[in-house]
Design an enzyme around this catalytic site. Structure first.
Site, mmCIF file in Angstrom:
data_model
loop_
_atom_site.group_PDB
_atom_site.id
_atom_site.type_symbol
_atom_site.label_atom_id
_atom_site.label_comp_id
_atom_site.label_asym_id
_atom_site.label_seq_id
_atom_site.Cartn_x
_atom_site.Cartn_y
_atom_site.Cartn_z
ATOM 1 N N ARG A 173 0.834 -1.202 0.000
ATOM 2 C CA ARG A 173 0.000 0.000 0.000
ATOM 3 C C ARG A 173 0.861 1.242 0.000
ATOM 4 O O ARG A 173 1.897 1.302 0.635
ATOM 5 C CB ARG A 173 -0.886 0.030 1.254
ATOM 6 C CG ARG A 173 -1.794 1.256 1.320
ATOM 7 C CD ARG A 173 -2.454 1.407 2.674
ATOM 8 N NE ARG A 173 -1.487 1.655 3.740
ATOM 9 C CZ ARG A 173 -0.938 2.832 4.011
ATOM 10 N NH1 ARG A 173 -1.222 3.881 3.281
ATOM 11 N NH2 ARG A 173 -0.089 2.959 5.002
ATOM 12 N N THR A 174 0.414 2.250 -0.750
ATOM 13 C CA THR A 174 0.974 3.590 -0.651
ATOM 14 C C THR A 174 -0.186 4.543 -0.426
ATOM 15 O O THR A 174 -1.335 4.223 -0.728
ATOM 16 C CB THR A 174 1.753 4.024 -1.915
ATOM 17 O OG1 THR A 174 0.885 3.951 -3.029
ATOM 18 C CG2 THR A 174 2.979 3.167 -2.134
ATOM 19 N N SER A 175 0.128 5.710 0.116
ATOM 20 C CA SER A 175 -0.902 6.683 0.456
ATOM 21 C C SER A 175 -1.464 7.410 -0.752
ATOM 22 O O SER A 175 -2.626 7.784 -0.776
ATOM 23 C CB SER A 175 -0.338 7.725 1.421
ATOM 24 O OG SER A 175 0.219 7.102 2.532
ATOM 25 N N THR A 176 -0.634 7.646 -1.744
ATOM 26 C CA THR A 176 -1.085 8.429 -2.895
ATOM 27 C C THR A 176 -0.676 7.763 -4.191
ATOM 28 O O THR A 176 0.240 6.939 -4.232
ATOM 29 C CB THR A 176 -0.469 9.848 -2.888
ATOM 30 O OG1 THR A 176 0.946 9.729 -3.063
ATOM 31 C CG2 THR A 176 -0.766 10.583 -1.601
ATOM 32 N N GLN A 232 3.043 7.845 -5.509
ATOM 33 C CA GLN A 232 4.087 6.993 -4.944
ATOM 34 C C GLN A 232 4.202 5.660 -5.683
ATOM 35 O O GLN A 232 4.363 4.621 -5.062
ATOM 36 C CB GLN A 232 3.810 6.749 -3.458
ATOM 37 C CG GLN A 232 3.824 8.014 -2.632
ATOM 38 C CD GLN A 232 3.394 7.766 -1.193
ATOM 39 O OE1 GLN A 232 2.566 6.925 -0.911
ATOM 40 N NE2 GLN A 232 3.976 8.524 -0.284
#
Length: 187
Positions: free
Chosen positions: A7-10, A13
């Site tokens: 997972r990445t926040s945005t 990324q």
């Protein structure tokens, strides 16, 4: 089966997401669940929910780092409980922790507590810094995006466009549309 979660926040990324996927594949993950969503919005993490639903007895859920999985110790323990209920284990590559062992479970709980403590200290420092900057007149905060579009909201509403459609067209929240309409009636 070894199952990975990345997972990445945005969406910006992508390199970080690709690196996580490479690490997970290198760790022997046969299936990897991937998403780009903020950890703050726990309800929106559909791929994590799918991964937790997918794992079975004897499986191992693998993540590259603890912060890719959980936001707080409470959330971590909730995830860990779900994993254990299924008879599976959790492995965090960057920490070398595997909850398939008693020591791994202990270390994960301790490190999760330290991580949460560290985050709360960081947020406290951030709030202090913002307060200091405000006192010195250097911090103004972000400009209110929805209020800047009040004229457009009121015009669209006058044309009979619904709140949901207004929000979509102007890329603002529906609650902001209602707030503007309420303030418009009061004025």
């Amino acid at each position: 089966m070894i199952v990975g979660y990345a997972r990445t926040s945005t969406v910006d990324q992508t390199a970080g997401l690709e690196a996580q996927q490479r690490e997970l594949t290198g760790a022997g993950c046969e299936k990897v669940f991937v998403e780009q969503v903020s950890s703050v919005d726990v309800k929106a993490r559909e791929r994590l929910a799918e991964a937790l639903d997918f794992i079975r007895k004897g499986d191992t859920l693998v993540v590259t780092k603890l912060d890719r999985l959980a936001r707080s110790v409470a959330h971590l323990l909730e995830i860990l409980e779900l994993v254990e209920e299924k008879g599976a284990a959790l492995r965090i590559l960057s920490m070398g922790i595997d909850t398939g062992t008693a020591t791994g479970k202990l270390m994960l709980t301790l490190l999760g507590g330290v991580a949460e403590f560290e985050r709360s200290i960081m947020l406290e420092r951030q709030r202090e810094g913002i307060a200091k900057a405000k006192a010195e007149g250097k911090y103004k905060g972000r400009k209110p995006t929805a209020k800047a579009k009040a004229t457009e909201v009121l015009a669209m509403h006058a044309e009979g466009v619904g709140a949901t459609e207004i929000a979509k067209r102007l890329s603002i929240g529906r609650a902001s549309v209602y707030r503007i309409l309420k303030e418009g009636k009061a004025a």
